[in-house]
Scaffold this active site. Sequence first.
Site, short mmCIF file in Angstrom:
data_model
loop_
_atom_site.label_atom_id
_atom_site.label_comp_id
_atom_site.label_asym_id
_atom_site.label_seq_id
_atom_site.Cartn_x
_atom_site.Cartn_y
_atom_site.Cartn_z
N SER A 162 0.86 -1.18 0.00
CA SER A 162 0.00 0.00 0.00
C SER A 162 0.90 1.23 0.00
O SER A 162 2.07 1.15 0.41
CB SER A 162 -0.90 0.02 1.24
OG SER A 162 -1.54 1.27 1.39
N TYR A 169 -2.65 -1.45 10.60
CA TYR A 169 -2.73 -1.80 9.18
C TYR A 169 -1.52 -1.27 8.43
O TYR A 169 -0.87 -1.99 7.65
CB TYR A 169 -4.01 -1.23 8.58
CG TYR A 169 -4.09 -1.36 7.08
CD1 TYR A 169 -4.43 -2.57 6.48
CD2 TYR A 169 -3.81 -0.27 6.25
CE1 TYR A 169 -4.49 -2.70 5.10
CE2 TYR A 169 -3.88 -0.39 4.87
CZ TYR A 169 -4.22 -1.61 4.30
OH TYR A 169 -4.26 -1.72 2.93
#
Length: 350
Positions: free
Chosen positions: A144, A157
């Site tokens: 990400s 996360y």
Amino acid sequence: MNTEAGKTALITGASNGIGQELAKLFAKDGYNLVLIGRNDDKLQQLAEGFEQDYGVQTTVIAKDLSRENVAEEVYNEVTGRGLTINVLVNDAAVSTYGKFATDTDWEREKALIHLNVLTLTHMTKLFLKDMVTRNEGKILQLASLVAITPFPLMAVYAATKAYVYNFTQSLNNELKDTNVTVTALLPNATDTNFFREAGAPQLNVEDQLDDPAVVAKDGYDALMSGKLKVIPGGAMNKAYEVMAYTMPQETLAGMMRHYNTPKEESEREKESSSTTSAWALGLGIAAAVVAGVALVTAYNNADALTRARYRYKATKLKYKANSVLDDAKEALVDSWDKVKHNVQNATTTA
């Protein structure tokens, strides 16, 4: 013509979003599929569609990948069916939302870490060993953009994605003398159900979501080319990468916190204009850097005539830029004079 007919791609998180779009791309190119996810009904439906539309063989394995030893279960089931995995896509991932100290639940975070880190690592180890033995294979790891930035309110996360990115780049060094490649996909926020599943309200970041089909296509192309990483989308997403490596971490964390803030809260408590301007300036500079690198690359690869055209256009732009800078300097001086005048008046009045 399906040039990859007979090869098999295993995709986790295949029931929706980026994983589903990736599965479609593999099927179009003739790959047989192994689809992994929790939603058996959705996976079966997708499998039937891929088989009818593209004539590929599709295997569905319904598993909760946040459980202990589930990667080994998947590996044993796949090899027990006599399947050779030529491409592994570790797409499945989840998040939680809220302040780590007071809002989030540890059991959910523990499951998150197990899925995003432990299962991904174990799946990679099991299938990568076979790929190295054959000296053939590809792996796509879903990281990400927040793998390289702080991400307040989704701190765990972001930390797991930083692990995925670092892990992937280390593996690439270890595999450089083989025909096996590992690619890290670093998308920006994407138009999936990710934020709702994390328990988040409508967030500011959802005003700029990328298309999962575009993300998947960029990731797929990078995987097939054997690239070490890819940031899908346009120049603005590349600009975020530049900012991640140049902006002070405290400032970057503040910007990412703004993106991850509920829209309702932002409307009640507007960010200061100076902070917003600083972020806009930072993005503008970063985007200019990305554009500049692209122009230099294009110039270096051009022929003599094209280079001459570049130089002519650059000269014209230089004069225009100087004019704009002069105007900007005048505006800044005028603004500064007004500020000093106001301060002097306020002091005299006091």
